[in-house]
Motif scaffolding. Structure first.
Motif, mmCIF file in Angstrom:
data_model
loop_
_atom_site.group_PDB
_atom_site.id
_atom_site.type_symbol
_atom_site.label_atom_id
_atom_site.label_comp_id
_atom_site.label_asym_id
_atom_site.label_seq_id
_atom_site.Cartn_x
_atom_site.Cartn_y
_atom_site.Cartn_z
ATOM 1 N N GLN A 55 4.402 12.356 -19.605
ATOM 2 C CA GLN A 55 4.764 13.738 -19.256
ATOM 3 C C GLN A 55 5.831 13.749 -18.160
ATOM 4 N N VAL A 91 3.439 14.370 -8.227
ATOM 5 C CA VAL A 91 3.453 15.522 -9.125
ATOM 6 C C VAL A 91 2.176 16.338 -8.973
ATOM 7 N N ASP A 112 14.242 15.914 -19.589
ATOM 8 C CA ASP A 112 14.555 17.229 -20.147
ATOM 9 C C ASP A 112 15.026 18.241 -19.096
ATOM 10 N N HIS A 113 14.649 18.030 -17.833
ATOM 11 C CA HIS A 113 14.925 19.056 -16.826
ATOM 12 C C HIS A 113 15.830 18.584 -15.685
ATOM 13 N N THR A 143 10.549 15.817 -7.734
ATOM 14 C CA THR A 143 9.308 15.407 -8.411
ATOM 15 C C THR A 143 8.134 16.304 -8.052
ATOM 16 N N ILE A 176 7.116 18.964 -10.643
ATOM 17 C CA ILE A 176 6.633 18.540 -11.965
ATOM 18 C C ILE A 176 5.141 18.842 -12.089
ATOM 19 N N ASN A 177 4.752 19.552 -13.146
ATOM 20 C CA ASN A 177 3.345 19.864 -13.436
ATOM 21 C C ASN A 177 2.890 19.067 -14.648
ATOM 22 N N VAL A 178 1.765 18.377 -14.520
ATOM 23 C CA VAL A 178 1.251 17.558 -15.616
ATOM 24 C C VAL A 178 -0.236 17.841 -15.815
ATOM 25 N N HIS A 227 9.249 12.848 -19.698
ATOM 26 C CA HIS A 227 9.877 13.944 -20.437
ATOM 27 C C HIS A 227 10.412 15.017 -19.493
ATOM 28 N N HIS A 228 9.680 15.304 -18.441
ATOM 29 C CA HIS A 228 10.172 16.310 -17.490
ATOM 30 C C HIS A 228 11.489 15.832 -16.855
#
Length: 453
Positions: A307, A432, A314-315, A125, A128-130, A310-311
């Motif tokens: 966000q 994050v 998706d990742h 975590t 993760i960039n938001v 989705h990270h």
């Protein structure tokens, strides 16, 4: 003694074979027959006095089959528990080489099962960039909210005719053809609309209209864009369907109304924000601005959570036992599915599985728990919401109503999941990397509107 062998037959897919010898199932079979003989009712025999031969002849085979299957299940579950196998769903029976179960032909029996193993994966975590959006609350936004509150708390009057854009008209919608003739079986609906919702041309046409007056409109040209979408949806039509937006309607006015806005005085301030002791217009404006800021702070936080979601989806790399899961989709539910149906459902199904696995892992890593007291307080908050946000303290009826809500198992489970998910995202929000970006309310709303999730 029962034996279990394990064999890999595919990606994250194993075959477990349970082999039973006579000594594994026969003692239990004999014991079950004796118990059955004591309870079974057979005409011509006293209860508990039925000869064992009669019981065995009539019920022996079904009891025999049941005991073997119970033994297989017990051995299988014991093995998976001992080996700490983390599997999807339940084992699926495979075509077995076991001979037909026969109580008169005691033998070794083998039962094969397919299991789907959950994948190993990692979640970082901290990588993760938001973007955390900070919405600028303007004086115009404050003025609009105050105007809305004045209207909401105003007094409804019944003028004879429409004379301003602030009037309300109750109307009956009746779908018509291009010539203005009402279509039998067409769309009909009653609604209450502000005159300002209509386009300028229609607003001018409405001026001076009274109860029972009629006008014809086309949806695509009669309403301002924002209100048009709402009206079309309320009529049960599709706002994205060009044919629906071009439909024409006859509008019959059933009532004309006008709300006299509440005055900006201490009585109004305390009606809107009970118990806050607001005495001046300036203090009221500050309170309104504070409430708007809180609202957008929560919306911004929700957007950060989106966000993060989705990270994570998706990742996060993850493999699945595809063959097993598709077979489980076919046979594991209440109603069997075809191979084609299972294939079509599989992509969405695995997305849900991925999210479940990720959240389960993160809940455990972050020690997220939900206490029964939190579920109870959530129920009380819902009741207060039903009652307009009033705080009734420790009123006896509040506890009684809350306890009734807590008897609903579905409510408790849904609330537990909701609170757990909220706590998880709140924890992840602190982990994050977030950069702050100033944005207008309009741009933020457009960003949310364009994000289909």
């Amino acid at each position: 003694m029962a034996t279990i062998t394990r064999e890999n037959i595919g990606l994250l897919t194993d075959k477990l074979t349970v082999t039973l010898g006579k000594d594994d199932y026969f003692p239990a079979f004999e014991q079950s027959l004796k118990k059955y003989a004591k309870t079974v009712n057979i005409p011509g025999f006293r209860k508990g006095m039925v000869p064992s031969g009669v019981v065995k002849k009539m019920y022996g085979q079904s009891v025999f089959t049941e005991e073997i299957l119970k033994t297989v299940e017990k051995e299988l579950n014991g093995y998976m528990s001992k080996e700490q196998l983390d599997i999807f769903a339940q084992p699926l029976p495979l075509d077995s080489d076991a001979r037909a179960l026969d109580m008169n032909n005691l033998s070794d029996y083998a039962f094969a099962f397919e299991i789907g193993l959950k994948p190993d994966f990692t979640v970082n975590t901290n990588a993760i960039n938001v973007t955390r959006y900070k919405i600028n609350v303007t004086d115009e936004m404050v003025n609009e909210e105050i105007n809305r509150l004045q209207i909401r708390n105003g007094k409804m009057t019944d003028p004879e005719s429409v004379t301003s854009d602030d009037h309300v008209v109750n109307v009956d919608f009746k779908e018509t053809d291009a010539s203005g003739n009402v279509i039998e079986g067409g769309v009909t609906k009653s609604n209450s609309l502000l005159v300002k919702y209509f386009t300028e041309v229609i607003r001018k046409e409405l001026q001076g209209k009274k109860k029972d007056d009629v006008l014809n409109i086309q949806l695509s040209t009669a309403f301002e864009p924002k209100e048009r979408e709402w009206v079309i949806s309320d009529l049960g039509l599709d706002k994205d369907n060009a044919a629906d937006t071009e439909k024409t309607f006859q509008l019959t006015i059933t009532k004309v109304g006008l709300i006299e806005k509440a005055e900006l005085n201490e009585e109004f301030f305390n009606t809107v924000y009970a118990g806050r002791e607001i005495k001046t217009e300036e203090a009221f404006r500050n309170e309104v601005k504070s409430e708007i800021e809180k609202y957008y702070a929560q919306q911004s936080s929700n957007q950060v959570h989106d966000q993060i979601y989705h990270h994570l989806v998706d990742h996060t790399s993850m493999e699945f036992p595809a063959g097993f899961l598709k077979r489980w989709l076919q046979n594991g539910g209440e109603k069997p599915k075809s191979a084609e149906e299972a294939e079509a459902e599989y992509p969405n199904f695995t997305n849900q599985l991925k999210w479940t696995l990720v959240t389960t892992k993160l809940v455990n890593e972050n020690n997220i728990t939900v206490d029964p007291s939190e579920i109870k307080e959530f129920a009380k908050e819902q009741i207060r919401g039903y009652m307009g946000g009033q705080d009734f303290g420790e009123a006896p009826w509040m506890d009684e109503y809350t306890n009734r809500m807590l008897q609903d198992q579905k409510f408790v489970e849904n609330t537990y999941f909701q609170l757990q998910t909220t706590k998880l995202f709140q924890a992840l929000e602190t982990q994050v990397k977030a950069k702050e970006e100033a944005i207008s309310a309009e741009a933020f709303a457009e960003k949310l509107h364009n994000h289909h999730h």
